[in-house]
Design a protein around this motif. Structure first.
Motif, mmCIF file in Angstrom:
data_model
loop_
_atom_site.group_PDB
_atom_site.id
_atom_site.type_symbol
_atom_site.label_atom_id
_atom_site.label_comp_id
_atom_site.label_asym_id
_atom_site.label_seq_id
_atom_site.Cartn_x
_atom_site.Cartn_y
_atom_site.Cartn_z
ATOM 1 N N VAL A 165 2.447 1.769 -3.614
ATOM 2 C CA VAL A 165 1.538 2.249 -4.452
ATOM 3 C C VAL A 165 1.212 3.646 -4.139
ATOM 4 N N PHE B 119 1.021 6.873 -6.446
ATOM 5 C CA PHE B 119 0.025 7.689 -6.767
ATOM 6 C C PHE B 119 -0.423 8.975 -5.971
ATOM 7 N N LEU C 15 -7.653 4.534 -13.400
ATOM 8 C CA LEU C 15 -7.724 4.865 -11.867
ATOM 9 C C LEU C 15 -7.618 6.330 -11.286
ATOM 10 N N VAL C 16 -6.560 6.941 -11.993
ATOM 11 C CA VAL C 16 -6.525 8.398 -11.774
ATOM 12 C C VAL C 16 -7.780 9.151 -11.932
ATOM 13 N N LEU D 112 -4.747 -2.892 -7.683
ATOM 14 C CA LEU D 112 -4.300 -1.228 -7.611
ATOM 15 C C LEU D 112 -5.308 -0.559 -6.983
ATOM 16 N N ARG E 204 1.002 -1.184 0.030
ATOM 17 C CA ARG E 204 -0.150 -0.049 0.197
ATOM 18 C C ARG E 204 0.696 1.350 -0.019
ATOM 19 N N ASP F 70 -7.514 -1.736 -4.899
ATOM 20 C CA ASP F 70 -7.394 -1.584 -3.438
ATOM 21 C C ASP F 70 -6.271 -1.221 -2.639
ATOM 22 N N LEU F 71 -5.132 -0.974 -3.378
ATOM 23 C CA LEU F 71 -4.015 -0.434 -2.847
ATOM 24 C C LEU F 71 -3.722 1.140 -2.732
ATOM 25 N N ALA F 72 -4.308 1.534 -3.789
ATOM 26 C CA ALA F 72 -4.100 2.886 -4.241
ATOM 27 C C ALA F 72 -4.674 3.834 -2.984
ATOM 28 N N PRO F 73 -4.165 4.999 -2.515
ATOM 29 C CA PRO F 73 -4.641 5.810 -1.461
ATOM 30 C C PRO F 73 -6.014 6.358 -2.180
ATOM 31 N N PRO F 74 -7.070 6.689 -1.487
ATOM 32 C CA PRO F 74 -7.242 6.608 -0.125
ATOM 33 C C PRO F 74 -8.130 5.468 0.207
ATOM 34 N N SER G 261 -3.229 15.986 -10.229
ATOM 35 C CA SER G 261 -4.617 16.260 -10.915
ATOM 36 C C SER G 261 -5.578 16.875 -9.899
ATOM 37 N N VAL H 48 -10.225 8.292 -9.069
ATOM 38 C CA VAL H 48 -9.781 8.543 -7.668
ATOM 39 C C VAL H 48 -9.294 10.241 -7.496
ATOM 40 N N ALA H 49 -8.875 10.585 -8.761
ATOM 41 C CA ALA H 49 -8.424 11.960 -8.381
ATOM 42 C C ALA H 49 -9.300 12.995 -9.028
ATOM 43 N N GLU I 86 -2.228 11.950 -7.647
ATOM 44 C CA GLU I 86 -3.479 12.431 -7.229
ATOM 45 C C GLU I 86 -3.353 14.049 -6.852
ATOM 46 N N ASP J 75 -9.325 1.888 2.120
ATOM 47 C CA ASP J 75 -8.958 1.495 3.396
ATOM 48 C C ASP J 75 -9.526 0.435 3.663
ATOM 49 N N HIS J 76 -10.339 -0.410 2.533
ATOM 50 C CA HIS J 76 -11.103 -1.726 2.775
ATOM 51 C C HIS J 76 -9.985 -2.841 2.737
#
Lengths: 320, 163
Positions: free
Chosen positions: A68, A72, B12-13, B58, A65, B60-64, A79, B16-17, A76, B66-67
């Protein structure tokens, strides 16, 4: 060998068998390969879930985690910075006038708060002083004009008077009761627009009608003219037969129309009882509650609702 | 695999962003799912399931996030497999694509929610759950015409399966 159809694609109309290749899943061989791949993938997912679920914060996946996240995170934030101006476009359309109005109202609020803050300490001190007087007003059920004692008449003029800084502009009139939070102080003799002269009860000219607290006998208190501990009063009861006992409290009897003395103001306590040889009556020595050597804030009893150049403490404790 | 990996990263970007600024009650379109479905319609269940595994990992692991890790991986593996079964050698019709995306979105979000229930991970109440599933389905279907054709063309041109 007849190619066997995968069960799911029977749902599609116009189904045609797929060309043989790495992406087909018609043949039995393809399907067994697909099945083993799916089993592997699903098992991998379940393993990950098991690893991460029980471990909680110390999961073996935390380093992954973090890795990654370190990749990222910057992506993030970059962006986010790129998108923020787009979402802020709506604010650009706010007019200059509305911003000017905002500034003006904020400045007004600011100066108001600053002024409140500056006078806060002074108001607090005033409040502390007035609280004693307010409780006296509440107990008595009368309105009081607060005033400070600003001058003492000299003792060598054989008259015990003081000057207070409330005058006719403050609603003070002659023949009004003056008290402080300990008890009765005196009565107003005369007024000027800004000051008033108060005759203290320890003056020889002062006669106050009093009532003994315990048995309600009435009598007259005369000042002896002294200062400090010598500033006692002499009580002569109307009914000569009843003698006051030591420790009794004397309150004002009250005059007609409340002038010059309202009823119910505590005056002092009986310290000694003696028989006067000259007049064959019982007399008592009263020690006043008020310390006449240390008078400061006094209240003058005025009719409720008097207009004044200062706040009048009403009987319900409000400042009018 | 490079194109697929790149597409997943971009998805993903975006998910998420960028799109969180344009959400409705926090529900974003699931771009990773759309990419996996596109690859499934072009390349079949095996490829899509593998791509779904890595994309879900990815996610699951990328911030944020939390699960519990592996929940989205499982969901996207299942999505990749199911959508891949719709693969045809000819180009799929628009109806097929939309129906596949709708079914995939529903299955993916439901598998994710069910795994959450089983594991005791954070999960919304049943009313919220239904609403989340339906709204994300709507988002995904709405974005299908914008995302799927381009991604499918990319997969066809740049990563044809070697015969």
């Amino acid at each position: 060998m007849r190619p066997s159809r995968p069960r799911a694609t029977r749902l599609l109309r116009g189904y045609r068998p797929l060309r043989p290749g790495p992406d087909s899943f018609d043949q039995r061989a393809d399907r067994s390969r697909l099945r083993s791949r799916m089993v592997a993938l699903v098992l991998a997912c379940l393993t990950l879930m098991t690893l991460d679920h029980h471990a909680g914060a110390h999961s073996p996946l935390e380093p992954a985690r973090r890795a990654v996240g370190s990749v990222f995170g910057p992506v993030e934030s970059v962006s986010g910075d790129a998108v923020r101006p787009v979402t802020a476009v709506g604010d650009w359309f706010r007019t200059r006038r509305s911003m000017q109005n905002d500034i003006a109202s904020l400045e007004a609020q600011n100066s108001r708060l600053r002024a409140q803050n500056a006078t806060g300490d002074y108001t607090r001190n005033q409040l502390a002083e007035f609280q004693g007087l307010t409780s006296a007003a509440g107990t008595l059920g009368r309105a009081l004009v607060p005033a400070h004692v600003v001058a003492y008449g000299p003792a060598q003029s054989f008259s015990r008077t003081v000057t207070v800084d409330a005058g006719s502009d403050a609603g003070v009139r002659p023949d009004q009761t003056v008290l402080d939070d300990d008890g009765l102080v005196g009565r107003v003799l005369r007024v000027t627009p800004t000051t008033a002269t108060v005759l203290l009860i320890v003056d020889t000219e002062s006669v106050v009608g009093g009532r003994v607290g315990t048995d309600m006998n009435v009598g007259f208190l005369r000042g002896q003219g002294g200062l400090g501990d010598h500033g006692t009063l002499d009580l002569e009861l109307v009914d000569q037969s009843d003698a006051p006992t030591k420790g009794d409290t004397i309150v004002t009897w009250g005059s007609h129309g409340g002038a010059p003395y309202v009823s119910g103001v505590p005056i002092g306590r009986v310290t000694a009882v003696y028989a006067s040889l000259r007049e064959s009556t019982q007399r008592a020595v009263i020690q006043p509650f008020v310390d006449f050597g240390a008078l400061d804030l006094v209240g003058i009893v005025v009719p409720s609702g008097t207009s004044s150049d200062r706040g009048v403490i009403e009987a319900d404790g409000t400042l009018q | 695999m490079g194109v697929a990996g790149g597409l997943v990263l971009v998805a993903l970007v975006l998910q998420v962003a960028v799109f969180p600024h344009l959400t409705w009650e926090g529900i974003v379109p699931n771009f990773c799912l759309l990419v996996v479905v596109a690859s499934a319609l072009v390349r079949g269940p095996a490829f899509a399931a593998t791509l779904g595994f890595f994309a879900g990992l990815l996610l699951d692991l990328a911030p944020p996030a939390d699960h519990v890790a592996g929940r989205w991986a499982l969901a996207l593996v299942v999505v990749g497999y199911v959508a891949g079964l719709m693969r045809q050698d000819t180009r799929p019709t628009a109806t097929t694509v939309i129906v596949t995306v709708a079914a995939a979105s529903f299955i993916g979000t439901s598998v994710y929610a069910l795994s959450g229930v089983v594991l005791g991970d954070a999960v919304a109440g049943s009313g919220d759950l239904v609403r989340i599933v339906l709204v994300s389905l709507l988002w995904d279907v709405l974005l299908t015409p914008l995302v799927l054709p381009g991604v499918m063309r990319l997969f066809t041109r740049l990563e044809p399966a070697s015969a």
